[in-house]
Structure formats: structure tokens, C-alpha cells
Design a protein around this motif. Structure first.
Motif, PDB file in Angstrom:
ATOM      1  N   VAL A  32       0.738   4.071   3.844  1.00 12.50           N
ATOM      2  CA  VAL A  32      -0.229   4.543   3.184  1.00 12.50           C
ATOM      3  C   VAL A  32      -0.120   4.047   1.825  1.00 12.50           C
ATOM      4  CG1 VAL A  32      -1.506   6.733   2.470  1.00 12.50           C
ATOM      5  CG2 VAL A  32      -0.609   6.340   5.022  1.00 12.50           C
ATOM      6  N   VAL A  33       1.033   4.302   1.061  1.00 12.70           N
ATOM      7  CA  VAL A  33       1.349   4.057  -0.316  1.00 12.70           C
ATOM      8  C   VAL A  33       1.157   2.619  -0.570  1.00 12.70           C
ATOM      9  CG1 VAL A  33       2.953   3.922  -1.961  1.00 12.70           C
ATOM     10  CG2 VAL A  33       2.868   5.986  -0.702  1.00 12.70           C
ATOM     11  N   ALA A  34       1.558   1.561   0.413  1.00 15.69           N
ATOM     12  CA  ALA A  34       1.249   0.212   0.212  1.00 15.69           C
ATOM     13  C   ALA A  34      -0.006  -0.095   0.314  1.00 15.69           C
ATOM     14  CB  ALA A  34       2.309  -0.493   1.168  1.00 15.69           C
ATOM     15  N   TRP A  35      -0.765   0.552   1.086  1.00 15.05           N
ATOM     16  CA  TRP A  35      -2.232   0.271   1.460  1.00 15.05           C
ATOM     17  C   TRP A  35      -2.999   0.702   0.268  1.00 15.05           C
ATOM     18  CZ3 TRP A  35      -6.570   3.387   2.385  1.00 15.05           C
ATOM     19  CH2 TRP A  35      -7.859   2.797   2.758  1.00 15.05           C
ATOM     20  N   ARG A  36      -2.641   1.914  -0.255  1.00 10.31           N
ATOM     21  CA  ARG A  36      -3.494   2.336  -1.448  1.00 10.31           C
ATOM     22  C   ARG A  36      -3.148   1.524  -2.902  1.00 10.31           C
ATOM     23  NH1 ARG A  36      -6.754   6.859  -1.427  1.00 10.31           N
ATOM     24  NH2 ARG A  36      -6.403   6.773  -3.458  1.00 10.31           N
ATOM     25  N   TYR A  37      -1.911   0.851  -2.935  1.00 10.97           N
ATOM     26  CA  TYR A  37      -1.627   0.167  -4.092  1.00 10.97           C
ATOM     27  C   TYR A  37      -2.604  -1.257  -3.836  1.00 10.97           C
ATOM     28  CZ  TYR A  37       2.457   1.835  -6.378  1.00 10.97           C
ATOM     29  OH  TYR A  37       3.257   2.273  -7.298  1.00 10.97           O
ATOM     30  N   VAL A  38      -2.643  -1.777  -2.489  1.00 13.19           N
ATOM     31  CA  VAL A  38      -3.372  -3.135  -2.514  1.00 13.19           C
ATOM     32  C   VAL A  38      -4.940  -2.680  -2.530  1.00 13.19           C
ATOM     33  CG1 VAL A  38      -3.947  -4.755  -0.752  1.00 13.19           C
ATOM     34  CG2 VAL A  38      -1.561  -4.242  -0.955  1.00 13.19           C
ATOM     35  N   MET A  39      -5.140  -1.581  -1.974  1.00 17.32           N
ATOM     36  CA  MET A  39      -6.811  -1.198  -2.192  1.00 17.32           C
ATOM     37  C   MET A  39      -7.146  -1.060  -3.392  1.00 17.32           C
ATOM     38  SD  MET A  39      -8.240  -1.526   0.693  1.00 17.32           S
ATOM     39  CE  MET A  39      -7.025  -2.828   1.238  1.00 17.32           C
ATOM     40  N   GLU A  40      -6.219  -0.384  -4.371  1.00 16.34           N
ATOM     41  CA  GLU A  40      -6.635   0.024  -5.812  1.00 16.34           C
ATOM     42  C   GLU A  40      -6.563  -1.545  -6.436  1.00 16.34           C
ATOM     43  OE1 GLU A  40      -4.056   1.571  -9.531  1.00 16.34           O
ATOM     44  OE2 GLU A  40      -4.313   3.053  -7.913  1.00 16.34           O
ATOM     45  N   ALA A  41      -5.889  -2.403  -6.311  1.00 13.44           N
ATOM     46  CA  ALA A  41      -5.829  -3.695  -6.866  1.00 13.44           C
ATOM     47  C   ALA A  41      -6.988  -4.646  -6.498  1.00 13.44           C
ATOM     48  CB  ALA A  41      -4.324  -4.495  -6.341  1.00 13.44           C
ATOM     49  N   MET A  42      -7.474  -4.346  -5.418  1.00 12.44           N
ATOM     50  CA  MET A  42      -8.658  -5.010  -5.292  1.00 12.44           C
ATOM     51  C   MET A  42     -10.102  -4.263  -5.428  1.00 12.44           C
ATOM     52  SD  MET A  42      -7.784  -5.973  -1.155  1.00 12.44           S
ATOM     53  CE  MET A  42      -9.323  -6.388  -0.686  1.00 12.44           C
TER      54      MET A  42
END
Length: 86
Positions: A28-38
């Protein structure tokens, strides 16, 4: 734990990323980082920077070269040789 997961997400195709469902807290943390970056906006710039630095490493502000790289010397030798042949 997070950086390898971010790298795995970045290696996915767009379709794979759309279908991805996190399974663990680290996912979830990794996914949130990537989603935020996009996403757009101020947070996305910080998110992009965080994702890039986690996966590719932090780019130094200034490069200091203590000695000339061997490749530069080799190129100079080739240039000299070509100059002599002309």
C-alpha cells in the motif's frame, strides 16, 4: 521493504498497474508513492522526487572528478591518430 516494491510497480505496464491490488501494508505504501508521483500538483513533484531517488538513487548536486577518465584519454589518442593520418 518499500523501494523494491516501488521498482516492481514502475516496471509494470499501464494495464498491469491499473489491475494491481496491494496485499500488504508495504504494498500500500509503495502503491501510494507511485500514485502520488503520477498525480498532478505540488505533492506529485515531491512524490516523483521520492520515487526517483528510491529507485535510481539520489543524484549528486555536483560532480567532482579527481582524475580524467580513461575514456577521455583514449578519445584524445584516437583524435591525434586520425589527425596524423589526414
Amino acid at each position: 521493504m518499500i523501494t523494491p516494491r516501488i521498482a516492481r510497480l514502475l516496471a509494470m505496464t499501464y494495464e498491469e498497474l491499473q489491475a494491481y491490488r496491494p496485499h500488504t501494508g508495504a504494498d500500500v505504501v509503495a502503491w501510494r508513492y507511485v500514485m502520488e508521483a503520477m498525480s498532478g500538483g505540488l505533492l506529485s513533484e515531491r512524490g516523483r522526487q521520492e520515487v526517483i531517488e528510491r529507485v535510481d538513487g539520489k543524484v549528486p548536486d555536483k560532480l567532482i572528478i579527481a582524475e580524467e577518465p580513461k575514456a577521455v584519454g583514449a578519445i584524445k589518442e584516437l583524435q591525434d591518430e586520425l589527425g596524423r593520418r589526414r
